[in-house]
Design a protein around this motif. Structure first.
Motif, PDB file in Angstrom:
ATOM      1  N   GLU A   4      90.353  21.177  18.032  1.00 38.04           N
ATOM      2  CA  GLU A   4      90.365  21.187  19.492  1.00 38.04           C
ATOM      3  C   GLU A   4      89.614  22.388  20.058  1.00 38.04           C
ATOM      4  N   LYS A   5      89.555  23.473  19.303  1.00 40.03           N
ATOM      5  CA  LYS A   5      88.883  24.660  19.837  1.00 40.03           C
ATOM      6  C   LYS A   5      87.371  24.469  19.927  1.00 40.03           C
ATOM      7  N   TYR A   6      86.844  23.454  19.245  1.00 39.63           N
ATOM      8  CA  TYR A   6      85.412  23.172  19.306  1.00 39.63           C
ATOM      9  C   TYR A   6      85.081  22.079  20.329  1.00 39.63           C
ATOM     10  N   LYS A   7      86.086  21.332  20.749  1.00 38.55           N
ATOM     11  CA  LYS A   7      85.860  20.188  21.638  1.00 38.55           C
ATOM     12  C   LYS A   7      85.628  20.645  23.082  1.00 38.55           C
ATOM     13  N   VAL A   8      84.690  19.995  23.747  1.00 41.62           N
ATOM     14  CA  VAL A   8      84.453  20.259  25.166  1.00 41.62           C
ATOM     15  C   VAL A   8      85.404  19.366  25.962  1.00 41.62           C
ATOM     16  N   SER A   9      86.530  19.926  26.354  1.00 46.09           N
ATOM     17  CA  SER A   9      87.550  19.164  27.090  1.00 46.09           C
ATOM     18  C   SER A   9      87.754  19.705  28.502  1.00 46.09           C
ATOM     19  N   LYS A  10      87.012  20.756  28.841  1.00 50.57           N
ATOM     20  CA  LYS A  10      87.020  21.303  30.198  1.00 50.57           C
ATOM     21  C   LYS A  10      85.670  21.975  30.418  1.00 50.57           C
ATOM     22  N   ALA A  11      85.414  22.389  31.633  1.00 54.08           N
ATOM     23  CA  ALA A  11      84.126  23.008  31.941  1.00 54.08           C
ATOM     24  C   ALA A  11      83.908  24.254  31.090  1.00 54.08           C
ATOM     25  N   ILE A  12      82.710  24.360  30.524  1.00 54.36           N
ATOM     26  CA  ILE A  12      82.403  25.492  29.646  1.00 54.36           C
ATOM     27  C   ILE A  12      81.174  26.254  30.161  1.00 54.36           C
ATOM     28  N   GLU A  13      81.064  27.497  29.697  1.00 50.31           N
ATOM     29  CA  GLU A  13      79.861  28.297  29.894  1.00 50.31           C
ATOM     30  C   GLU A  13      79.370  28.707  28.509  1.00 50.31           C
ATOM     31  N   GLU A 208      58.285  26.575  23.244  1.00 49.18           N
ATOM     32  CA  GLU A 208      59.609  26.110  23.654  1.00 49.18           C
ATOM     33  C   GLU A 208      60.612  27.262  23.684  1.00 49.18           C
ATOM     34  N   ARG A 209      60.432  28.224  22.794  1.00 47.02           N
ATOM     35  CA  ARG A 209      61.341  29.379  22.751  1.00 47.02           C
ATOM     36  C   ARG A 209      61.293  30.170  24.063  1.00 47.02           C
ATOM     37  N   LYS A 210      60.120  30.210  24.695  1.00 46.60           N
ATOM     38  CA  LYS A 210      59.992  30.921  25.973  1.00 46.60           C
ATOM     39  C   LYS A 210      60.804  30.249  27.077  1.00 46.60           C
ATOM     40  N   LEU A 211      61.195  29.011  26.839  1.00 45.21           N
ATOM     41  CA  LEU A 211      61.984  28.255  27.823  1.00 45.21           C
ATOM     42  C   LEU A 211      63.456  28.230  27.446  1.00 45.21           C
ATOM     43  N   TRP A 212      63.873  29.173  26.629  1.00 42.34           N
ATOM     44  CA  TRP A 212      65.238  29.218  26.101  1.00 42.34           C
ATOM     45  C   TRP A 212      66.287  29.099  27.212  1.00 42.34           C
ATOM     46  N   ASP A 213      66.162  29.890  28.247  1.00 42.65           N
ATOM     47  CA  ASP A 213      67.160  29.890  29.324  1.00 42.65           C
ATOM     48  C   ASP A 213      67.216  28.542  30.029  1.00 42.65           C
ATOM     49  N   ASP A 214      66.062  27.912  30.196  1.00 42.02           N
ATOM     50  CA  ASP A 214      66.033  26.584  30.824  1.00 42.02           C
ATOM     51  C   ASP A 214      66.797  25.575  29.974  1.00 42.02           C
ATOM     52  N   TYR A 215      66.575  25.640  28.662  1.00 40.24           N
ATOM     53  CA  TYR A 215      67.280  24.723  27.768  1.00 40.24           C
ATOM     54  C   TYR A 215      68.785  24.994  27.766  1.00 40.24           C
ATOM     55  N   GLN A 216      69.172  26.249  27.786  1.00 37.72           N
ATOM     56  CA  GLN A 216      70.596  26.573  27.788  1.00 37.72           C
ATOM     57  C   GLN A 216      71.271  26.034  29.049  1.00 37.72           C
ATOM     58  N   PHE A 217      70.603  26.137  30.171  1.00 39.34           N
ATOM     59  CA  PHE A 217      71.143  25.580  31.416  1.00 39.34           C
ATOM     60  C   PHE A 217      71.314  24.063  31.296  1.00 39.34           C
ATOM     61  N   CYS A 218      70.288  23.399  30.764  1.00 39.29           N
ATOM     62  CA  CYS A 218      70.346  21.937  30.648  1.00 39.29           C
ATOM     63  C   CYS A 218      71.424  21.499  29.665  1.00 39.29           C
ATOM     64  N   TYR A 219      71.558  22.213  28.554  1.00 33.09           N
ATOM     65  CA  TYR A 219      72.609  21.888  27.587  1.00 33.09           C
ATOM     66  C   TYR A 219      73.990  22.063  28.207  1.00 33.09           C
ATOM     67  N   GLN A 220      74.190  23.149  28.913  1.00 29.39           N
ATOM     68  CA  GLN A 220      75.501  23.397  29.507  1.00 29.39           C
ATOM     69  C   GLN A 220      75.864  22.315  30.515  1.00 29.39           C
ATOM     70  N   ASP A 221      74.919  21.941  31.362  1.00 29.39           N
ATOM     71  CA  ASP A 221      75.174  20.897  32.355  1.00 29.39           C
ATOM     72  C   ASP A 221      75.465  19.568  31.674  1.00 29.39           C
ATOM     73  N   MET A 222      74.681  19.250  30.635  1.00 33.69           N
ATOM     74  CA  MET A 222      74.875  18.010  29.886  1.00 33.69           C
ATOM     75  C   MET A 222      76.240  17.964  29.212  1.00 33.69           C
ATOM     76  N   LEU A 223      76.615  19.057  28.547  1.00 37.28           N
ATOM     77  CA  LEU A 223      77.907  19.101  27.855  1.00 37.28           C
ATOM     78  C   LEU A 223      79.058  18.911  28.830  1.00 37.28           C
ATOM     79  N   ASN A 224      78.968  19.516  29.979  1.00 33.94           N
ATOM     80  CA  ASN A 224      80.044  19.428  30.964  1.00 33.94           C
ATOM     81  C   ASN A 224      80.143  18.045  31.598  1.00 33.94           C
TER      82      ASN A 224
END
Length: 284
Positions: A4-13, A208-224
């Protein structure tokens, strides 16, 4: 393992979630779990009611390929199908964005692994929205039409797609291999420093590495937005490859054991003739 500690069950950052977890003797422990998974898959195949879809997402060098090799190497080769989704082909672009993923779904009794998945359509294309023009969507006239609402609508359609296939007997488990930027740097340098690994390197990796922050934002939004009860996301600390493989395998084992697959039994008619069939074979 407390999965459960790995599962996305609430909003994450994502910034608050660790990328490293070291597990002692992870490789040794993985062998035992892989064998158990293989046995369960054999039973699932015989029962023929369910399939399993494993979705793997992560930044470049997060370890998807080697994880697939190590976690599933004890499986019967006929029971596992791996699909790596690259740039859409001309034919694939003539269909909706989910079409090529739908036709690659595992049949009942099988395990399907998507190495990069239908979520590329809300990740790579969100970082590079100009890619959407290749899909020839009638309502898309300019980059202004490819906004947050466009991608959020796609995520809702993905949610509906997954709910549909779950209803039909597909167990959907999604894993994000959470890699640190520093660890990615080490792995890219390794590809450059070791001649046998050079073939894995592409100059595009650095772009693509130069766009790291953009990808992290997109991943976070997608996961949530797309981690649902019927198709949850799990965030796997990926900086240590053996531990990441063990954690993923442990989650997979706990999740599919819930279904208590059963091998089918012989019909009563055949059961009454078992001794007769034995006699026929022994008397040949």
């Amino acid at each position: 393992m407390n999965i459960e500690k790995y599962k996305v069950s609430k909003a994450i950052e994502l910034n608050n979630i660790p990328t490293l977890e070291k597990i002692e003797d992870a490789a040794k422990k993985l062998k035992k779990i892989s064998k158990q998974l293989s046995n369960i898959q054999d039973t699932m195949y015989a029962e023929g009611k369910y399939s399993v879809l494993i979705c793997l997402q992560g930044m470049d060098t997060s370890g998807k390929d080697s994880l697939i090799r190590e976690v599933f190497k004890q499986f019967n080769a006929r029971g596992v199908e791996v699909h790596s989704f690259k740039v859409p082909t001309e034919l694939e672009l003539k269909h909706d964005f989910l079409w090529r993923h739908y036709i690659a779904l595992p049949a009942k009794g099988k395990v399907g692994v998507f190495n990069r998945t239908h979520y590329e359509n809300v990740l790579v294309t969100r970082v590079h929205p100009n890619y959407i023009f290749a899909e020839n969507i009638p309502e898309i006239k300019s980059l202004d039409d490819i906004n947050d609402a466009f991608y959020h609508d796609r995520m809702e359609r993905i949610n509906a797609f997954e709910k549909h296939i779950v209803t039909n007997g597909t167990i959907v488990l999604k894993f994000f291999l959470h890699l640190s930027k520093q660890e990615q740097k080490k792995r890219l340098l390794r590809r450059l420093n070791i001649p046998a690994k050079n073939w894995k390197f592409s100059p595009g990796d650095l772009k693509e590495r130069k766009l790291w922050d953009d990808y992290q934002f997109c991943y976070q939004d997608m996961l949530n937005r797309t981690s649902k009860k019927e198709a949850p996301w799990y965030i796997i600390p990926a900086d240590d490859k053996p531990s990441a493989r063990y954690i993923l395998a442990g989650i997979l084992l706990q999740e599919i054991k819930k279904y208590n697959f059963k091998e089918p039994v012989l019909s009563p008619e055949i059961q009454t003739q078992v001794e007769e069939f034995k006699a026929q074979l022994n008397n040949e």
